[in-house]
Every structure is written in C-alpha cells, then in structure tokens.
Design a protein around this motif. Structure first.
Motif, PDB file in Angstrom:
ATOM      1  N   ASP A   1      -9.138  -1.774 -46.288  1.00  0.00           N
ATOM      2  CA  ASP A   1      -8.545  -0.475 -46.627  1.00  0.00           C
ATOM      3  C   ASP A   1      -8.024  -0.722 -48.119  1.00  0.00           C
ATOM      4  O   ASP A   1      -7.858   0.082 -48.886  1.00  0.00           O
ATOM      5  CB  ASP A   1      -7.622  -0.062 -46.004  1.00  0.00           C
ATOM      6  N   PHE A   2      -7.573  -1.980 -48.301  1.00  0.00           N
ATOM      7  CA  PHE A   2      -7.132  -2.245 -49.657  1.00  0.00           C
ATOM      8  C   PHE A   2      -8.141  -2.816 -50.681  1.00  0.00           C
ATOM      9  O   PHE A   2      -7.812  -3.512 -51.622  1.00  0.00           O
ATOM     10  CB  PHE A   2      -5.917  -3.102 -49.799  1.00  0.00           C
ATOM     11  N   GLY A   3      -9.509  -2.733 -50.357  1.00  0.00           N
ATOM     12  CA  GLY A   3     -10.616  -3.062 -51.242  1.00  0.00           C
ATOM     13  C   GLY A   3     -11.174  -4.427 -50.896  1.00  0.00           C
ATOM     14  O   GLY A   3     -12.214  -4.674 -51.880  1.00  0.00           O
ATOM     15  N   PHE A   4     -10.894  -5.235 -49.800  1.00  0.00           N
ATOM     16  CA  PHE A   4     -11.674  -6.408 -49.431  1.00  0.00           C
ATOM     17  C   PHE A   4     -12.670  -5.850 -48.830  1.00  0.00           C
ATOM     18  O   PHE A   4     -12.656  -5.280 -48.015  1.00  0.00           O
ATOM     19  CB  PHE A   4     -10.747  -7.279 -48.511  1.00  0.00           C
ATOM     20  N   ASP A   5     -13.872  -6.856 -49.275  1.00  0.00           N
ATOM     21  CA  ASP A   5     -15.219  -6.692 -48.538  1.00  0.00           C
ATOM     22  C   ASP A   5     -15.454  -7.371 -47.248  1.00  0.00           C
ATOM     23  O   ASP A   5     -16.445  -6.983 -46.349  1.00  0.00           O
ATOM     24  CB  ASP A   5     -16.273  -7.195 -49.572  1.00  0.00           C
ATOM     25  N   ASP A   6     -14.585  -8.193 -46.933  1.00  0.00           N
ATOM     26  CA  ASP A   6     -14.852  -9.275 -45.903  1.00  0.00           C
ATOM     27  C   ASP A   6     -13.447  -9.770 -45.713  1.00  0.00           C
ATOM     28  O   ASP A   6     -12.639 -10.166 -46.472  1.00  0.00           O
ATOM     29  CB  ASP A   6     -15.791 -10.610 -46.333  1.00  0.00           C
ATOM     30  N   TYR A   7     -13.090  -9.905 -44.391  1.00  0.00           N
ATOM     31  CA  TYR A   7     -11.794 -10.403 -44.082  1.00  0.00           C
ATOM     32  C   TYR A   7     -11.740 -11.102 -42.541  1.00  0.00           C
ATOM     33  O   TYR A   7     -12.565 -11.058 -41.510  1.00  0.00           O
ATOM     34  CB  TYR A   7     -10.728  -9.315 -44.161  1.00  0.00           C
ATOM     35  N   LEU A   8     -10.758 -12.108 -42.464  1.00  0.00           N
ATOM     36  CA  LEU A   8     -10.478 -12.623 -41.124  1.00  0.00           C
ATOM     37  C   LEU A   8      -8.945 -12.572 -41.184  1.00  0.00           C
ATOM     38  O   LEU A   8      -8.246 -13.349 -42.158  1.00  0.00           O
ATOM     39  CB  LEU A   8     -10.872 -13.967 -40.962  1.00  0.00           C
ATOM     40  N   THR A   9      -8.371 -11.775 -40.211  1.00  0.00           N
ATOM     41  CA  THR A   9      -6.792 -12.048 -40.221  1.00  0.00           C
ATOM     42  C   THR A   9      -6.343 -12.336 -38.826  1.00  0.00           C
ATOM     43  O   THR A   9      -7.120 -12.171 -37.738  1.00  0.00           O
ATOM     44  CB  THR A   9      -6.311 -10.780 -40.712  1.00  0.00           C
ATOM     45  N   PHE A  10      -4.946 -12.658 -38.641  1.00  0.00           N
ATOM     46  CA  PHE A  10      -4.406 -12.958 -37.204  1.00  0.00           C
ATOM     47  C   PHE A  10      -3.095 -12.242 -37.092  1.00  0.00           C
ATOM     48  O   PHE A  10      -2.543 -11.723 -38.350  1.00  0.00           O
ATOM     49  CB  PHE A  10      -4.316 -14.656 -36.994  1.00  0.00           C
ATOM     50  N   GLN A  11      -2.605 -12.175 -36.124  1.00  0.00           N
ATOM     51  CA  GLN A  11      -1.324 -11.644 -35.943  1.00  0.00           C
ATOM     52  C   GLN A  11      -0.192 -12.446 -36.297  1.00  0.00           C
ATOM     53  O   GLN A  11       0.070 -13.480 -35.647  1.00  0.00           O
ATOM     54  CB  GLN A  11      -1.069 -10.978 -34.541  1.00  0.00           C
ATOM     55  N   GLY A  12       0.661 -11.985 -37.047  1.00  0.00           N
ATOM     56  CA  GLY A  12       2.109 -12.771 -37.394  1.00  0.00           C
ATOM     57  C   GLY A  12       1.743 -14.019 -38.339  1.00  0.00           C
ATOM     58  O   GLY A  12       0.949 -14.129 -39.067  1.00  0.00           O
ATOM     59  N   SER A  13       2.971 -14.755 -38.012  1.00  0.00           N
ATOM     60  CA  SER A  13       2.915 -16.149 -39.159  1.00  0.00           C
ATOM     61  C   SER A  13       2.994 -17.208 -37.985  1.00  0.00           C
ATOM     62  O   SER A  13       3.185 -17.370 -36.967  1.00  0.00           O
ATOM     63  CB  SER A  13       4.041 -16.144 -39.925  1.00  0.00           C
ATOM     64  N   GLY A  14       2.490 -18.505 -38.582  1.00  0.00           N
ATOM     65  CA  GLY A  14       2.299 -19.919 -37.940  1.00  0.00           C
ATOM     66  C   GLY A  14       1.597 -19.780 -36.897  1.00  0.00           C
ATOM     67  O   GLY A  14       1.829 -20.426 -35.761  1.00  0.00           O
ATOM     68  N   VAL A  15       0.503 -18.777 -36.796  1.00  0.00           N
ATOM     69  CA  VAL A  15      -0.460 -18.952 -35.803  1.00  0.00           C
ATOM     70  C   VAL A  15      -1.484 -20.067 -35.833  1.00  0.00           C
ATOM     71  O   VAL A  15      -2.157 -20.079 -36.734  1.00  0.00           O
ATOM     72  CB  VAL A  15      -1.196 -17.552 -35.439  1.00  0.00           C
ATOM     73  N   PHE A  16      -1.391 -20.861 -34.894  1.00  0.00           N
ATOM     74  CA  PHE A  16      -2.386 -22.208 -34.844  1.00  0.00           C
ATOM     75  C   PHE A  16      -3.107 -22.165 -33.690  1.00  0.00           C
ATOM     76  O   PHE A  16      -4.430 -22.299 -33.641  1.00  0.00           O
ATOM     77  CB  PHE A  16      -1.665 -23.567 -34.975  1.00  0.00           C
ATOM     78  N   TRP A  17      -2.623 -22.255 -32.389  1.00  0.00           N
ATOM     79  CA  TRP A  17      -3.264 -22.437 -31.317  1.00  0.00           C
ATOM     80  C   TRP A  17      -3.025 -21.022 -30.317  1.00  0.00           C
ATOM     81  O   TRP A  17      -2.069 -20.382 -30.249  1.00  0.00           O
ATOM     82  CB  TRP A  17      -2.737 -23.642 -30.318  1.00  0.00           C
ATOM     83  N   SER A  18      -3.941 -20.748 -29.551  1.00  0.00           N
ATOM     84  CA  SER A  18      -4.107 -19.348 -28.619  1.00  0.00           C
ATOM     85  C   SER A  18      -2.825 -19.469 -27.805  1.00  0.00           C
ATOM     86  O   SER A  18      -2.447 -18.497 -27.205  1.00  0.00           O
ATOM     87  CB  SER A  18      -5.377 -19.266 -28.037  1.00  0.00           C
ATOM     88  N   LYS A  19      -2.516 -20.708 -27.006  1.00  0.00           N
ATOM     89  CA  LYS A  19      -1.370 -20.695 -26.158  1.00  0.00           C
ATOM     90  C   LYS A  19       0.102 -20.750 -26.596  1.00  0.00           C
ATOM     91  O   LYS A  19       0.927 -20.494 -25.843  1.00  0.00           O
ATOM     92  CB  LYS A  19      -1.594 -21.943 -25.203  1.00  0.00           C
TER      93      LYS A  19
ATOM     94  N   LEU B   1     -14.766 -18.843 -44.076  1.00  0.00           N
ATOM     95  CA  LEU B   1     -14.659 -18.708 -45.749  1.00  0.00           C
ATOM     96  C   LEU B   1     -15.775 -19.405 -46.325  1.00  0.00           C
ATOM     97  O   LEU B   1     -16.626 -18.985 -46.992  1.00  0.00           O
ATOM     98  CB  LEU B   1     -13.474 -19.225 -46.420  1.00  0.00           C
ATOM     99  N   VAL B   2     -16.409 -20.559 -45.439  1.00  0.00           N
ATOM    100  CA  VAL B   2     -17.677 -21.117 -45.939  1.00  0.00           C
ATOM    101  C   VAL B   2     -18.788 -20.205 -45.750  1.00  0.00           C
ATOM    102  O   VAL B   2     -19.628 -20.205 -46.595  1.00  0.00           O
ATOM    103  CB  VAL B   2     -17.924 -22.489 -45.004  1.00  0.00           C
ATOM    104  N   LYS B   3     -18.777 -19.333 -44.703  1.00  0.00           N
ATOM    105  CA  LYS B   3     -19.900 -18.157 -44.567  1.00  0.00           C
ATOM    106  C   LYS B   3     -19.954 -17.412 -45.732  1.00  0.00           C
ATOM    107  O   LYS B   3     -20.886 -17.245 -46.206  1.00  0.00           O
ATOM    108  CB  LYS B   3     -19.841 -18.041 -43.226  1.00  0.00           C
TER     109      LYS B   3
END
Length: 448
Positions: free
Chosen positions: A142-160, A191-193
């Motif tokens: 929505d702010f102009g990026f063509d590609d993105y990967l984001t997650f919810q919140g901060s300090g997110v490392f492992w799913s559990k 980002l490599v892709k």
C-alpha cells in the motif's frame, strides 16, 4: 599515417575509453542506477557493536563493513521503533506526520505521506520490504513496495514462542511459520529470491532485521547455557555476512550502496552490558538521553564510499530519503515539507553540506542538538562535550559566553522548527503503546 589507419586507431581508443567510462559509471556515476540496500537492526545501540568500542559484544562482519566503508559517529534517529521507522521512510519529523508515539504510526496513510519506495519508483526502481513492519498499518504494498514479507509484532523468532508468531505474510498471503523454522532465516531466503529475480534492474531493499529485539530467544547456533544476547548479536552479524555473500555471488556488490543502521538505542536491561571502554552510556531505548537516539550507522560501497573513513558530521534518519533519492536521480516529493538533507556528497568523500543541528522528539518531549550543545523543550541546556557518557546540565549559562550563545542559537532553531504547532502526543507522553503502558510494571524486557 594514412587516414584509414588513423580512423582504426581512433575507433580502438574510443572503445577502450568507453569501456573505462562504463566501469567508472558502474562505480557510482550519476548516469547509472545503483542498487540501494538499507539494513535496519532492531534495538541495536552503539554499545552493541564492536567497531564502536563495545566491551561485551562482537560483530566482526559489521566491523569489516565499517573498515571497508564509512562509519558515522553522530547519527541519530527517534528513540523508539515506530517513530524511528516513520522518520526513516518519510524523511519527516514526527510532529508533521503524527508519528509522535507508537500507536499514532499506524494512522499514517499513503494518501498523506510519501515513502522511500514510491520516491524511488519514479526513477525506475523496484523495491522490497523484508521483516518488521508492525507499527505501520496496511501493508508495505500500500505504501509503494513491490515485494514484501512481514510478521506480526516484534521479536518474532520461532512459531511456538507466542501466539502472534504462528503466521507471517508474504505478498498478501498469510502463511504458517512452521515449527523449527527460524524467522530470520526465512527472511533471508525471501530477500535472496528478490535479489536474484531483480538483479538486472535497479532495486531498493529495506531489510528490517528481527535482532536484537526481545524476546531474546535461542538462535540456531545457540548452545546450552550460552549467552543468548551475545548469540542474537552474533547471528545478526552472520546474516549481514550472508547478504554480502549473496551480493558477491550475484555480482551485485560493486554497484550496490549498503547503509546499516540501528532503529534506536539498546533496550531495557541489555543497555547495562553495552559499555564502551568500561564506561556506561547515557540513555537507552525510549530515552531522550543521548543513546536513546545515537545509533550505529555504516555506509559501504566498494570504490565509491571511502574505505576506513570516520565521519563526525551530524546526520539523522530523516536524511536517508533525500540521500537515496539523490543517488537514484529521483525527484523529491513536493506535497509535504521534507526535513532531511542529502549526505550523498559525504558518502562520495566530499565535504557536502553538513547539518549544524539535529532535532529529536518522542511523545511530548523534544530537543535540538548541535555538535557540543543540546537544548530540550523545558529550556534546559546541556554541555555534550563528554557524550555519549555524560550530559552536563548548564545551570548558569548566562554567565558563560559560549553557553549563552549556544542557548540563544538553539532556542532560535526550536522556534523555527515550531514542533508545538504540529501534531501533539495524545498518549501518556512516553511514546509507548498505550497497551504496554497499562500493563503491570516490572517487566524486564521492553515490549514492541
């Protein structure tokens, strides 16, 4: 010499010269479109980085990035992540955008603010945002990026580790973060892709790292009983190295500017370990003291940015947008006042036009700082000669000619900026999320 022979020699010379010219252009001529990678570390203060003198943390890859590039010793940003990211991406002060606290960042809209990817798109750039986006509303697209990967919140490392870590979003699609998949590694793979897919055209990559934000969790390299904060710092350093290796593999390094920066000072209890030369630093994340906003900042571009250069000019994160636009040959947005100033000449080893002061704000607090002096909203003047270790309140500046002149000058600057006429904080004045302010006190780790 016969005319035919002369023309052949002239043609050969022109071809050789043209090749030389093209090589020079590939190393930063204004006629080229260099790639731009902006790496933003989370909660990483100067006391966390060994090239800045950290006693307890080792960052050899980032150190080498500085050794082969330019290290800025007086680079500042807002002392909390949401307002800092807003300042970075818009090039504007918080009282103009409304990003005076964490919650208000989410109210920024694309129709009101122009972000870096939109500015660069006008110059033919494609862009990606990988990592932390949580303070902003909507999506990076929505702010102009063509590609993105984001997650919810901060300090997110492992799913559990917490409920909101269970999923992430990749270009509009919500996906499950599988067990035993480390989010920072997933970000790197994405980002490599992106780099591989866009290696033949100019790109802007905003790499918003997870480290070293709390929760401080184990990394894939952690051993039982190891120092997890040191592990997180080391893994962040390792990821920077993996990015550099990818650029080398794709033959992109020679035409890519990399800027590495911390989003604010070191957080919470971890600031205590961030000493330099055995001395404690003044301030940390969320603080209006020096090291709430003073952050590690390094620029690297082989053959363009002078190697081993220490730069002591005052810069702040609002300067990134005009600097990147300057490099890309992009037009600056005209609908809003821009507060940043390009430091591209400094990156090219020139004197440039350094700022005489920087302005910082968070919540209902602000200050303006010159190389030696700092004046806050309350009219208190501080001698910053011994920063980042000490900020000495000048009690009787009227009887000190130098201090008195500094007070008058900085007071005039604050009147010209006039933050009190802009958008004001509607929270408790700290700049924090209202939900975090209302939580029980005594937590040992800063929330997002």
């Amino acid at each position: 010499m016969k005319k035919a022979h002369y023309l052949i020699i002239l043609a050969l010379f022109t071809a050789i010269s043209g090749g030389y010219s093209q090589n020079k252009k590939a190393k930063g001529s204004s006629n080229t479109k260099p790639n731009i990678i902006f790496i933003l570390a989370d909660d990483l203060g100067i006391g966390d980085v060994s090239c800045y003198g950290s006693d307890n943390n080792k960052t050899p890859i980032i150190d080498n990035l500085a050794k082969s590039g330019m290290q800025f010793n007086k680079a500042y940003t807002a002392p909390l992540c949401g307002p800092s990211r807003s300042r970075i991406l818009t090039g504007r002060y918080a009282f103009r955008t409304g990003a005076v606290n964490q919650d208000r960042v989410a109210e920024i809209k694309p129709e009101n603010e122009v972000l870096i990817p939109t500015v660069l798109k006008s110059a033919g750039y494609t862009s990606a945002m990988v990592g932390k986006w949580s303070q902003f509303g909507l999506t990076p697209k929505d702010f102009g990026f063509d590609d993105y990967l984001t997650f919810q919140g901060s300090g997110v490392f492992w799913s559990k580790e917490k409920k909101k870590a269970a999923t992430y979003t990749e270009n509009g699609e919500t996906k499950e973060l599988k067990e035993n998949v480390y989010m920072p590694d997933l970000m790197h793979d994405h980002l490599v892709k992106f780099l591989d897919d866009n290696k033949k055209k100019p790109f802007f990559l905003y790499y918003s790292l997870v480290h070293v934000h709390a929760l401080i969790q184990r990394t894939p390299d952690s051993k039982p009983g190891s120092d997890l904060y040191a592990d997180n710092t080391a893994y962040m350093d390792k990821l920077v190295g993996k990015l550099l290796a990818t650029l080398d593999d794709l033959k992109l390094r020679e035409n890519t500017l990399i800027v590495f920066m911390g989003d604010n000072g070191t957080a919470s209890i971890y600031a205590e370990r961030g000493t330099i030369g055995g001395k404690a630093l003044s301030g940390k994340k969320g603080s209006m003291l020096e090291c709430g906003s003073l952050v590690p900042t390094i620029a690297n571009w082989p053959g363009v940015v002078p190697a081993g250069k220490i730069n002591n000019d005052l810069i702040d994160s609002s300067d990134l947008l005009p600097t990147f636009a300057d490099l890309a040959g992009a037009k600056l947005p005209t609908k809003n006042i821009l507060d940043g100033r390009s430091f591209l000449p400094q990156l090219q080893g020139k004197k440039g036009n350094p700022k005489e002061y920087i302005y910082m704000e968070l919540g209902n607090k602000w200050y303006v700082r010159s190389a030696k002096w700092k004046l806050n909203r309350q009219g208190e003047l501080f001698d910053m000669s011994n920063a980042p270790f000490e900020e000495k309140l000048v009690v009787d500046y009227a009887n000190n000619a130098e201090a008195s002149a500094a007070y008058t000058r900085l007071q005039t600057v604050l009147k010209e900026i006039a933050p009190e006429k802009g958008i004001q904080d509607d929270g408790d004045g700290s700049g924090r999320h209202a939900s975090n302010v209302n939580k029980k006190k005594g937590s040992k780790e800063d929330k997002e």
